[in-house]
Design an enzyme around this catalytic site. Structure first.
Site, short mmCIF file in Angstrom:
data_model
loop_
_atom_site.label_atom_id
_atom_site.label_comp_id
_atom_site.label_asym_id
_atom_site.label_seq_id
_atom_site.Cartn_x
_atom_site.Cartn_y
_atom_site.Cartn_z
CB ALA A 238 5.65 20.68 -7.21
CG ASN B 289 -2.63 5.48 -0.68
OD1 ASN B 289 -3.52 6.31 -0.87
ND2 ASN B 289 -2.23 5.12 0.55
CB SER C 85 -3.89 15.67 -4.54
OG SER C 85 -4.64 16.71 -3.93
CE1 TYR D 187 -0.06 15.62 -0.78
CE2 TYR D 187 -1.68 17.19 -1.64
CZ TYR D 187 -1.36 15.92 -1.17
OH TYR D 187 -2.35 14.95 -1.09
CE LYS E 52 -0.29 13.43 -3.51
NZ LYS E 52 -0.13 11.96 -3.43
N1 NAD Z 1 -6.82 12.76 2.72
C1 NAD Z 1 -6.99 13.62 1.73
O1 NAD Z 1 -7.78 14.56 1.83
C2 NAD Z 1 -6.25 13.43 0.42
C3 NAD Z 1 -6.62 14.24 -0.65
C4 NAD Z 1 -5.96 14.09 -1.87
C5 NAD Z 1 -4.95 13.14 -2.00
N2 NAD Z 1 -4.62 12.37 -0.93
C6 NAD Z 1 -3.54 11.40 -1.12
O2 NAD Z 1 -3.99 10.11 -0.81
C7 NAD Z 1 -2.91 9.33 -0.31
C8 NAD Z 1 -3.29 8.74 1.03
O3 NAD Z 1 -3.59 9.79 1.92
P1 NAD Z 1 -4.26 9.59 3.35
O4 NAD Z 1 -5.12 10.76 3.58
O5 NAD Z 1 -4.84 8.22 3.48
O6 NAD Z 1 -2.96 9.77 4.27
P2 NAD Z 1 -2.57 9.15 5.69
O7 NAD Z 1 -1.58 10.12 6.27
O8 NAD Z 1 -3.78 8.81 6.48
O9 NAD Z 1 -1.83 7.78 5.27
C9 NAD Z 1 -0.63 7.84 4.56
C10 NAD Z 1 -0.05 6.45 4.47
O10 NAD Z 1 1.21 6.54 3.77
C11 NAD Z 1 2.22 5.93 4.56
N3 NAD Z 1 3.51 6.56 4.28
C12 NAD Z 1 3.88 7.84 4.51
N4 NAD Z 1 5.16 8.03 4.12
C13 NAD Z 1 5.59 6.85 3.63
C14 NAD Z 1 6.82 6.41 3.08
N5 NAD Z 1 7.87 7.23 2.96
N6 NAD Z 1 6.94 5.12 2.67
C15 NAD Z 1 5.87 4.25 2.79
N7 NAD Z 1 4.69 4.62 3.31
C16 NAD Z 1 4.56 5.91 3.72
C17 NAD Z 1 1.75 6.12 6.00
O11 NAD Z 1 2.41 5.20 6.88
C18 NAD Z 1 0.27 5.83 5.82
O12 NAD Z 1 0.07 4.42 5.73
C19 NAD Z 1 -1.71 10.27 -0.25
O13 NAD Z 1 -0.92 10.10 -1.40
C20 NAD Z 1 -2.34 11.63 -0.24
O14 NAD Z 1 -1.48 12.61 -0.74
C21 NAD Z 1 -5.24 12.50 0.28
#
Ligand code: NAD
Length: 245
Positions: A154, A87, A139, A152, A156
């Site tokens: 690319a 994640n 995503s 991003y 995903k």
């Molecule tokens: N929020 C959205 O709208 C959305 C939409 C589609 C996909 N996503 C995907 O869902 C996932 C979670 O997103 P979110 O919105 O909860 O993000 P967020 O920014 O709230 O949380 C991201 C988490 O990843 C951790 N992280 C970041 N870089 C890291 C690394 N190099 N090593 C270990 N941990 C790391 C952060 O510390 C945090 O715990 C991501 O992969 C994101 O791309 C989010």
């Protein structure tokens, strides 16, 4: 009996947002969860909110060696890893015209190579156990594209190809590999979007709202659970109907 009694899950990016909701849900359903984030303090605080079945670990998932050490530590603490949720993710948005090489490389390193690193590290023990559930958080942007997010998108989209190929490689060992593709979800990541971009996103959502981290956690729990034991190599969009592919 809860679905995940006796099971251990490793959730990257578990300190907040979607990862935290996933960890919370898996624990509610009986699992023990190793939460991973880059900063120890934040992830330990998050784990302490989830009680004795959660433990926080600091690791940058983009580092192959650090992930090897992380998985060794989790196996030493919990004995096994049944469920892996990839994640952890970041954005570094910019139009390609202005995007730096660093912005491209970092997004690919965390969002895509991070999953390569964790899967490589957990594969052997899962194959030996003849059981595993791997869920990659992609995503809708990886399916539909989005201006300002070539890096991003690319990463995903790459994660989806990775999911399908790995699913084919290890299905015979009773390990399933699936992806969840969230739409816009209320977290710190989406909170960084300008109001205008956020509203434009929501206008494309038939259910006319942003998702909650718990909406994604439900899909992850389904894919990790017994009702999904015959599902592998698939992508579930949890996006309010935004991207009907
Ligand atoms: N929020 C959205 O709208 C959305 C939409 C589609 C996909 N996503 C995907 O869902 C996932 C979670 O997103 P979110 O919105 O909860 O993000 P967020 O920014 O709230 O949380 C991201 C988490 O990843 C951790 N992280 C970041 N870089 C890291 C690394 N190099 N090593 C270990 N941990 C790391 C952060 O510390 C945090 O715990 C991501 O992969 C994101 O791309 C989010």
């Amino acid at each position: 009996m809860a679905n995940f009694d006796g099971m251990t899950a490793l959730v990257t990016g578990g300190s907040r947002g979607i990862g935290f909701a996933v960890a919370k849900r898996l624990i509610a359903d009986g699992a023990k969860v190793a939460l991973v984030s880059t900063k120890l303090e934040g992830v330990v605080a998050a784990a302490s909110q989830l009680g004795e079945n959660a433990k926080g670990y600091a690791c940058d998932v983009s580092s192959y060696d650090d992930v090897q050490a992380l998985v060794a530590a989790v196996l030493a603490d919990f004995g096994k890893i049944d469920i892996l949720v990839n994640n952890a993710g970041i954005t570094r948005d910019d139009l390609l015209m202005r995007m730096s090489e660093e912005e491209w490389d970092r997004v690919l390193a965390v969002n895509l190579k991070g999953s390569f690193n964790t899967c490589k590290a957990v594969m052997r023990p899962m194959m030996k156990a003849r059981f595993g559930r791997i869920i990659n958080i992609s995503s809708v942007v990886g399916l539909c594209g989005n201006p300002g997010q070539t890096n991003y998108a690319a990463a995903k989209a790459g994660l989806i190809g990775f999911t399908k190929s790995l699913a084919r490689e290890i299905a015979s060992r009773n390990i399933t590999v699936n992806a969840v593709a969230p739409g816009l979800v209320e977290t710190d990541m989406s909170g960084a979007l300008p109001e205008e971009a956020r509203n434009a996103f929501i206008q494309q959502v038939p259910l006319a709202r942003a998702g909650k981290p718990e909406d994604i956690a439900g899909a992850v729990a389904f894919l990790a659970g017994p009702d999904a034991s015959y599902i592998t190599g698939h992508v579930i969009c949890v996006d309010g109907g935004m991207c009907m592919v």
